[in-house]
Design a protein around this motif. Structure first.
Motif, PDB file in Angstrom:
ATOM      1  N   GLY B  12      47.112  38.860  38.108  1.00  0.00           N
ATOM      2  CA  GLY B  12      46.315  37.774  38.996  1.00  0.00           C
ATOM      3  C   GLY B  12      47.401  36.737  39.614  1.00  0.00           C
ATOM      4  N   PHE B  13      46.915  36.379  40.692  1.00  0.00           N
ATOM      5  CA  PHE B  13      47.814  35.577  41.224  1.00  0.00           C
ATOM      6  C   PHE B  13      46.885  34.488  42.209  1.00  0.00           C
ATOM      7  CE2 PHE B  13      51.559  33.546  43.801  1.00  0.00           C
ATOM      8  CZ  PHE B  13      52.212  32.996  42.692  1.00  0.00           C
ATOM      9  N   GLY B  14      45.746  34.186  41.581  1.00  0.00           N
ATOM     10  CA  GLY B  14      44.635  33.353  42.136  1.00  0.00           C
ATOM     11  C   GLY B  14      45.130  31.985  42.395  1.00  0.00           C
ATOM     12  N   ASN B  15      44.362  30.849  42.297  1.00  0.00           N
ATOM     13  CA  ASN B  15      44.414  29.471  42.313  1.00  0.00           C
ATOM     14  C   ASN B  15      45.226  29.158  41.252  1.00  0.00           C
ATOM     15  OD1 ASN B  15      42.928  29.179  44.582  1.00  0.00           O
ATOM     16  ND2 ASN B  15      41.099  28.778  43.643  1.00  0.00           N
ATOM     17  N   THR B  46      48.159  41.670  41.509  1.00  0.00           N
ATOM     18  CA  THR B  46      46.500  40.978  41.987  1.00  0.00           C
ATOM     19  C   THR B  46      45.463  42.084  42.120  1.00  0.00           C
ATOM     20  OG1 THR B  46      46.514  41.052  44.211  1.00  0.00           O
ATOM     21  CG2 THR B  46      47.742  39.192  43.299  1.00  0.00           C
ATOM     22  N   GLY B  47      44.259  41.722  42.085  1.00  0.00           N
ATOM     23  CA  GLY B  47      43.184  42.930  42.153  1.00  0.00           C
ATOM     24  C   GLY B  47      43.146  43.095  43.495  1.00  0.00           C
ATOM     25  N   ARG B  48      43.178  42.294  44.619  1.00  0.00           N
ATOM     26  CA  ARG B  48      42.893  42.618  46.003  1.00  0.00           C
ATOM     27  C   ARG B  48      43.792  42.281  46.715  1.00  0.00           C
ATOM     28  NH1 ARG B  48      38.005  39.967  47.112  1.00  0.00           N
ATOM     29  NH2 ARG B  48      38.534  38.482  45.418  1.00  0.00           N
ATOM     30  N   HIS B  49      44.842  41.404  46.396  1.00  0.00           N
ATOM     31  CA  HIS B  49      45.878  41.133  47.265  1.00  0.00           C
ATOM     32  C   HIS B  49      47.260  41.390  47.080  1.00  0.00           C
ATOM     33  CE1 HIS B  49      42.375  37.993  47.559  1.00  0.00           C
ATOM     34  NE2 HIS B  49      42.734  38.153  48.962  1.00  0.00           N
TER      35      HIS B  49
END
Lengths: 340, 340
Positions: B12-15, B46-49
């Motif tokens: 993950g690499f979101g906010n 990441t999941g989608r990026h």
């Protein structure tokens, strides 16, 4: 579970000491967390109610029964300081009362003596950490022993336990309401009572000391904010250097005026960094309705810590009694037992 | 200070991940507590990026810049799970989003894979500790590594840090308000807004997800009370076994009626022991004015712990933002770095 036996010198055996003794003997079954701890005093020395000394060990339950039956112990064969300097023991349990005028007084001498001899210290007395935290913490580190004082602020609330466990967070500011008597008296003023009557009620309910000046003039709060600022912010301050104003000047009119504006007056402690130094104050302040400070009633207390790498954190206790204060000392002794 | 380098796989690499990266690079000077920590990802997936993989180490600052410039990474050469199973690293940083329907979903698989290989875990994802705390904690103990999840409840508030440090205290009950979106929506209902409009406002302000059901139906709260009950009370429960009612059935009328009686409606979580088992619930409840729950506004949150050997203790946070959540993961990584 095999019990870890700690040989201790107890300085003081007032309400907190007696409650600790009860929790470790007759009430033990209620507290499974105490299962691994056995306290074996080699000396219990009080200020004005005699003492017991036995290098072979004193039975805590029997000592408690004796104290209660006879309203004290026989005259002690030595002072607590002499016991600390001459007997063999693992830890000092310092539970005498705070001496502001004497800058920590005997409690300070007791703690120093124990640490100097490489013995652990668990103290409910605010004096040592309020007046000489840096010195005593350094001495404890040098001797590789613990200097613990969980009950010094907000009874057994695990404030210092948390502080020691934190990673990466630096405390940048402290505020709080820590004194029961003033909190109670201010509530009674809100209810229309006079200061004199409110203080008398507090004394009758056992909240306030016979001489309530320590509380009303903000000395107790000054000692507590000093302990916190010294521990969390390396403040190097003491209660005499806290900018202190108690509640003796607060009138029923002040309280009513604040109340009419939706606010309450509370004795608020603060510590903050200014020009590279830590400053601390104790002042009656108006707090807004809906603010957590405003919900601190009766015997409750509140601590707000500000950090660099985290938003403000509040720790609150609801309605502590003797068990909570005794719990703090016992938490300290469990930490000591787990290491020694 | 010499920096301790931790090689990590970031899932993950979101906010939160981006904020962590910023705090460890461009913003590092603001956080002296981070001085000793260096994070060197060998994979960020990441999941989608997309994702980056480099066994020789990825520069975190450059990865952050790349992600921000391009709105993501290139297609990843392997999944996070493959990275965890094949690369060399010290710790998993699991910061993907909660998957209730999948009982923790990929995050659970990631944590298991890392622990099985004897690698530490720091996760902001509530799923693993909510659905399988006992199993994962036992696995971590067996492999002699840490399984940490400070940000799972109340962002970076050091709840679990405190829990691990406590001595002698057993938690007998838990209650709290943990979900920002519902708290915000209920406040807007009090101000006269409709549920639909309040939810839309929450989404516009970034409080609520595009699909707010996880929050409004109490799933987020159920996951959080599960983590707490599993950690503090050995509950062995999961979010699907929490007696759960969200706020979707709360009307403006309900809120107004409570308000008229001096009370507020809050989504309150509870866990308690009953007939030898731990039960947990999430329910809209009326709380009294002057109660700390009543003062929990906006993004604030509150936890109340009951103990056997101490009166109730409250931990409250005021107004957390991304920094607080990132802080929790960084506190975990500092704990890991101090031991590895």
């Amino acid at each position: 579970m095999k019990r870890k036996k700690l040989r201790v010198v107890m300085a003081g055996f007032g309400n907190v000491g007696q409650k600790m003794a009860a929790m470790l003997t007759g009430e033990r079954d209620r507290y499974p967390g105490l299962a691994g701890l056995e306290l074996e005093p080699v000396a219990i020395v009080t200020g004005r109610h005699g003492g017991l000394v036995d290098p072979k060990g004193i039975d805590l339950g029997r000592a408690l029964a004796q104290y209660r039956e006879q309203g004290g112990f026989p005259a002690a064969p030595m002072t607590a300081l002499q016991a600390l300097e001459t007997l063999d023991y693992d830890a000092l349990v310092e539970i005498s009362t705070l001496d502001i005028a004497g800058r920590g007084g005997l409690a300070m001498a007791h703690v120093r003596a124990a640490l100097e001899r490489g013995r652990h210290v668990a103290t409910a007395n605010k004096g040592p950490a309020a007046f000489a935290y840096a010195e005593l913490a350094a001495l404890a580190r040098k001797k590789n022993v613990r200097f613990l004082f969980e009950s010094a602020v907000m009874d057994g609330t695990p404030i210092f336990c948390l502080g020691r466990a934190l990673r990466g967070l630096n405390v940048t500011g402290i505020s709080g309401i820590f004194n029961t008597t003033t909190n109670f008296v201010l509530s009674r003023l809100e209810a229309g009572e006079s200061m004199a009557s409110a203080v008398k009620t507090a004394q009758q309910l056992g909240f306030a000391e016979a001489d309530p000046a320590n509380d009303l003039e903000g000395w107790d709060s000054s000692a507590k904010v000093s302990v916190l600022a010294n521990f969390f912010m390396d403040a190097g301050i003491d209660p005499l250097r806290v900018d202190r104003r108690g509640i003796t000047g607060v009138t029923a009119d002040d309280v009513a005026r604040a109340r009419a504006a939706g606010r309450r007056i509370k004795l608020v402690c603060r510590a903050w960094r200014e020009n590279g130094r830590v400053r601390a104050e104790v002042k009656p302040r108006e707090v807004e309705a809906g603010h957590y400070f405003s919900a601190v009633n009766g015997r409750a207390a509140a601590l707000r810590l500000e950090f660099d790498m985290l938003g403000p954190l509040w720790l609150l206790e609801e309605n502590p009694d003797l068990m909570d204060t005794a719990s703090g000392v016992l938490q300290d002794l469990l930490a000591i037992a787990s290491e020694s």
